[in-house]
Design a protein around this motif. Sequence first.
Motif, short mmCIF file in Angstrom:
data_model
loop_
_atom_site.label_atom_id
_atom_site.label_comp_id
_atom_site.label_asym_id
_atom_site.label_seq_id
_atom_site.Cartn_x
_atom_site.Cartn_y
_atom_site.Cartn_z
N LEU A 26 76.81 -9.16 40.84
CA LEU A 26 76.82 -10.62 40.91
C LEU A 26 77.69 -11.10 42.06
N VAL A 27 78.87 -10.51 42.24
CA VAL A 27 79.76 -10.90 43.34
C VAL A 27 79.08 -10.65 44.69
N TYR A 28 78.42 -9.50 44.82
CA TYR A 28 77.72 -9.21 46.08
C TYR A 28 76.61 -10.23 46.32
N ALA A 29 75.89 -10.57 45.27
CA ALA A 29 74.81 -11.55 45.44
C ALA A 29 75.36 -12.91 45.87
N ILE A 30 76.48 -13.33 45.28
CA ILE A 30 77.07 -14.62 45.63
C ILE A 30 77.54 -14.61 47.07
N MET A 31 78.20 -13.53 47.48
CA MET A 31 78.68 -13.45 48.85
C MET A 31 77.52 -13.45 49.84
N CYS A 70 70.64 -8.98 38.65
CA CYS A 70 71.95 -8.62 38.11
C CYS A 70 71.91 -8.51 36.58
N VAL A 71 71.22 -9.45 35.93
CA VAL A 71 71.13 -9.43 34.47
C VAL A 71 70.35 -8.21 33.98
N SER A 72 69.33 -7.79 34.75
CA SER A 72 68.52 -6.65 34.33
C SER A 72 69.31 -5.36 34.24
N LEU A 73 70.48 -5.32 34.88
CA LEU A 73 71.29 -4.10 34.82
C LEU A 73 71.78 -3.80 33.41
N TRP A 74 71.79 -4.78 32.54
CA TRP A 74 72.20 -4.53 31.16
C TRP A 74 71.22 -3.62 30.42
N SER A 91 64.13 -6.09 46.24
CA SER A 91 65.07 -6.03 47.35
C SER A 91 64.39 -6.12 48.72
N VAL A 92 63.07 -5.93 48.77
CA VAL A 92 62.37 -6.05 50.05
C VAL A 92 62.48 -7.47 50.59
N VAL A 93 62.42 -8.45 49.70
CA VAL A 93 62.43 -9.85 50.13
C VAL A 93 63.69 -10.57 49.70
N SER A 94 64.59 -9.90 48.95
CA SER A 94 65.78 -10.56 48.44
C SER A 94 67.00 -9.70 48.73
N GLN A 95 67.72 -10.04 49.78
CA GLN A 95 68.92 -9.29 50.14
C GLN A 95 70.00 -9.36 49.06
N PRO A 96 70.19 -10.47 48.35
CA PRO A 96 71.22 -10.52 47.31
C PRO A 96 70.99 -9.52 46.17
N ALA A 97 69.76 -9.03 45.99
CA ALA A 97 69.48 -8.08 44.91
C ALA A 97 69.71 -6.64 45.32
N SER A 98 70.17 -6.39 46.55
CA SER A 98 70.31 -5.01 47.04
C SER A 98 71.35 -4.23 46.26
N CYS A 99 72.46 -4.86 45.96
CA CYS A 99 73.52 -4.14 45.23
C CYS A 99 73.04 -3.75 43.83
N ALA A 100 72.35 -4.66 43.14
CA ALA A 100 71.80 -4.34 41.83
C ALA A 100 70.79 -3.20 41.93
N MET A 101 70.02 -3.20 43.03
CA MET A 101 69.05 -2.11 43.23
C MET A 101 69.75 -0.77 43.38
#
Length: 393
Positions: A26-31, A70-74, A91-101
Amino acid sequence: MHTGTGPHRRDVRDWIVDLSMFLIALVYAIMTVLDFPPPGPSGGEIPPFPERDIPTWWEIVERIVALAACVSLWWRRRWPTRIAVALIVVSVVSQPASCAMLISLFSLALHRPPRTSLVVFGLGVGSVGLRSLLVPDPYIPPLLAFLLGVAIQGSVIGWGLTVHHRRELVESLRDRAVHAETEAQLRAEHAQHQVREAMAREIHDVLGHRLSLLSVHAGALEYRPDAPPEEIARSAKVIRESAHQALQDLREVIGVLRAPVGELPQPTMADLRQLVEEADDVGARVEFTTDYEGTVPDRTGRTAYRIVQEGLTNVRKHAPGADTRVAVRGAPGEGLTVEVRNGHAPAGGSGGRSDGQGLVGLTERVSLLSGRLEHGPTSDGGWRLSAWLPWPA
């Protein structure tokens, strides 16, 4: 190790780990959404690249998708493959989801077989190439961005596989330890069973010999009530001594059975003459001859003693009063021959034939020493018991 199949109840450690992973993603996505520019070489900021024409609705969708990632990680423990594949596509089209990936890839490598992890990793490599074409990084060349993305995903997968194999190794060592402990317990039980079988044979041999002496003297007193007082006293003394010795043998056996480890007292070749003299005292007319030199090995001597003991016991049972001859001869390197031979039983005796457990036990004893045992009737109506035992030079 949880394999990711079926419901999984989280413990305190799992809650802490899952919450940490969620907060990191979540922090990575916000940043990433806030789009902080990186510092320049002189400490200043790199001038922003020309802004892309991104609709506002797409930014909103991207942030919602990143939050959902981020929520799906649960649920990554329950469905690691599905979550990892879905986040790779996102993650192909959403850079904020890369860390969760990346976190989902680690969980996939941790909870699934390596083959599945490598297939999904191949899909991740394709997604990195596709993203470098669709959404190029303005600060890094496309080829370098592609190699960097593949290296990051490969490092995460490799880390997960390392932990996966380490857990399997620990589990394998634990199973091996349990298996070894079970085998050791089975071997101990088997050894205990063998010891108890040996005790049963010893009880049969020792008590059978003592009780046969009692039977002979008691029978003499029963059939000859008019015997001289000296003979009656002599028989009564033998009965008393044999009964006392039988009780002593029983006490020794019970003591051994109560003890965790132990053996019955074992006779030797030195006790053989006393055994023959006891049989001769009851009127069996036993002739004892020996022709050997040197020290007989303890195990061979014990077996020879049991052979003579069983032979004399059978004579008293099936051919009472028959003339008996016990012969022991041999030499180191040639072996030890033990023979018990009785003549025809007077008064219509049975000639010594016996198919009881005594001969079965003797056969087993002799075979354990790689010896030979022979028994059978003789031409004069008697019985012969003979054994050859190895005697190393």
